[in-house]
Design a protein around this motif. Structure first.
Motif, mmCIF file in Angstrom:
data_model
loop_
_atom_site.group_PDB
_atom_site.id
_atom_site.type_symbol
_atom_site.label_atom_id
_atom_site.label_comp_id
_atom_site.label_asym_id
_atom_site.label_seq_id
_atom_site.Cartn_x
_atom_site.Cartn_y
_atom_site.Cartn_z
ATOM 1 N N TRP A 68 0.843 -1.192 0.000
ATOM 2 C CA TRP A 68 0.000 0.000 0.000
ATOM 3 C C TRP A 68 0.880 1.245 0.000
ATOM 4 O O TRP A 68 1.853 1.325 0.738
ATOM 5 C CB TRP A 68 -0.895 -0.001 1.236
ATOM 6 C CG TRP A 68 -1.948 -1.069 1.158
ATOM 7 C CD1 TRP A 68 -1.819 -2.378 1.518
ATOM 8 C CD2 TRP A 68 -3.272 -0.919 0.656
ATOM 9 N NE1 TRP A 68 -2.984 -3.042 1.274
ATOM 10 C CE2 TRP A 68 -3.893 -2.181 0.748
ATOM 11 C CE3 TRP A 68 -3.992 0.153 0.135
ATOM 12 C CZ2 TRP A 68 -5.212 -2.398 0.345
ATOM 13 C CZ3 TRP A 68 -5.304 -0.065 -0.266
ATOM 14 C CH2 TRP A 68 -5.897 -1.318 -0.156
ATOM 15 N N THR A 69 0.487 2.208 -0.820
ATOM 16 C CA THR A 69 1.191 3.479 -0.926
ATOM 17 C C THR A 69 0.201 4.607 -0.675
ATOM 18 O O THR A 69 -0.951 4.534 -1.098
ATOM 19 C CB THR A 69 1.787 3.656 -2.353
ATOM 20 O OG1 THR A 69 2.638 2.558 -2.616
ATOM 21 C CG2 THR A 69 2.551 4.945 -2.482
ATOM 22 N N GLU A 70 0.666 5.625 -0.006
ATOM 23 C CA GLU A 70 -0.165 6.801 0.260
ATOM 24 C C GLU A 70 0.250 7.909 -0.692
ATOM 25 O O GLU A 70 1.427 8.203 -0.851
ATOM 26 C CB GLU A 70 0.031 7.236 1.708
ATOM 27 C CG GLU A 70 -0.878 8.350 2.133
ATOM 28 C CD GLU A 70 -0.716 8.656 3.612
ATOM 29 O OE1 GLU A 70 -0.427 9.832 3.922
ATOM 30 O OE2 GLU A 70 -0.868 7.749 4.447
ATOM 31 N N ASP A 71 -0.716 8.514 -1.351
ATOM 32 C CA ASP A 71 -0.471 9.623 -2.276
ATOM 33 C C ASP A 71 -1.455 10.732 -1.927
ATOM 34 O O ASP A 71 -2.213 10.611 -0.974
ATOM 35 C CB ASP A 71 -0.673 9.136 -3.716
ATOM 36 C CG ASP A 71 0.018 10.027 -4.744
ATOM 37 O OD1 ASP A 71 0.621 11.040 -4.346
ATOM 38 O OD2 ASP A 71 -0.050 9.712 -5.942
ATOM 39 N N SER A 72 -1.459 11.799 -2.679
ATOM 40 C CA SER A 72 -2.423 12.863 -2.428
ATOM 41 C C SER A 72 -3.102 13.249 -3.736
ATOM 42 O O SER A 72 -2.531 13.096 -4.813
ATOM 43 C CB SER A 72 -1.747 14.086 -1.811
ATOM 44 O OG SER A 72 -0.761 14.591 -2.680
ATOM 45 N N GLU A 73 -4.343 13.720 -3.614
ATOM 46 C CA GLU A 73 -5.093 14.129 -4.809
ATOM 47 C C GLU A 73 -4.406 15.294 -5.502
ATOM 48 O O GLU A 73 -4.393 15.378 -6.718
ATOM 49 C CB GLU A 73 -6.526 14.515 -4.447
ATOM 50 C CG GLU A 73 -7.411 13.325 -4.187
ATOM 51 C CD GLU A 73 -8.860 13.715 -3.958
ATOM 52 O OE1 GLU A 73 -9.221 14.910 -4.142
ATOM 53 O OE2 GLU A 73 -9.647 12.832 -3.597
ATOM 54 N N ASP A 77 0.523 19.459 -1.968
ATOM 55 C CA ASP A 77 -0.397 20.129 -1.051
ATOM 56 C C ASP A 77 -0.624 19.211 0.143
ATOM 57 O O ASP A 77 -1.370 18.234 0.049
ATOM 58 C CB ASP A 77 -1.731 20.429 -1.744
ATOM 59 C CG ASP A 77 -2.731 21.100 -0.816
ATOM 60 O OD1 ASP A 77 -2.408 21.341 0.372
ATOM 61 O OD2 ASP A 77 -3.851 21.389 -1.277
ATOM 62 N N PRO A 78 0.035 19.496 1.279
ATOM 63 C CA PRO A 78 -0.090 18.611 2.444
ATOM 64 C C PRO A 78 -1.510 18.531 3.004
ATOM 65 O O PRO A 78 -1.834 17.600 3.732
ATOM 66 C CB PRO A 78 0.885 19.197 3.460
ATOM 67 C CG PRO A 78 1.176 20.581 2.998
ATOM 68 C CD PRO A 78 0.919 20.630 1.521
#
Length: 98
Positions: A68-73, A77-78
């Motif tokens: 599993w990897t965490e990314d951002s939309e 932008d934190p």
């Protein structure tokens, strides 16, 4: 092993798109349409994922595990909503049986 006796490996990915989990196999370096399945529930179980891969003609490579990897939309932008992406190495079931 190499050549025809070894099945080609691909990466299967799973992420949420418009509130539904989507599982697809990335067929890089090809013009083929990427096979995919969607799920109408929370995170699909391991059995549901394997069943979906099987229906698409793939199976996990022996010993492979979901990562599993965490990314951002919104990159850089934190405060952006988090996007979770799962991946596993798979191989074509047709090539394994050939």
């Amino acid at each position: 092993m190499s050549g025809p006796e070894m099945a080609r490996e691909f990466t299967a990915l799973m992420s949420v798109q418009r509130g539904r989990w989507r599982l697809y196999v990335a067929l890089l370096n090809t013009t083929a349409r990427w096979p995919e399945r969607t799920f109408n529930r929370a995170v699909p179980t391991l059995t549901q994922r394997v069943d979906a891969l099987s229906a698409l003609g793939f199976e996990p490579v022996p010993g492979a595990e979901w990562t599993w990897t965490e990314d951002s939309e919104t990159p850089d932008d934190p405060a952006s909503p988090v996007v979770l992406i799962a991946a596993i190495r798979v191989r074509s079931r047709a090539e394994v049986g050939a």
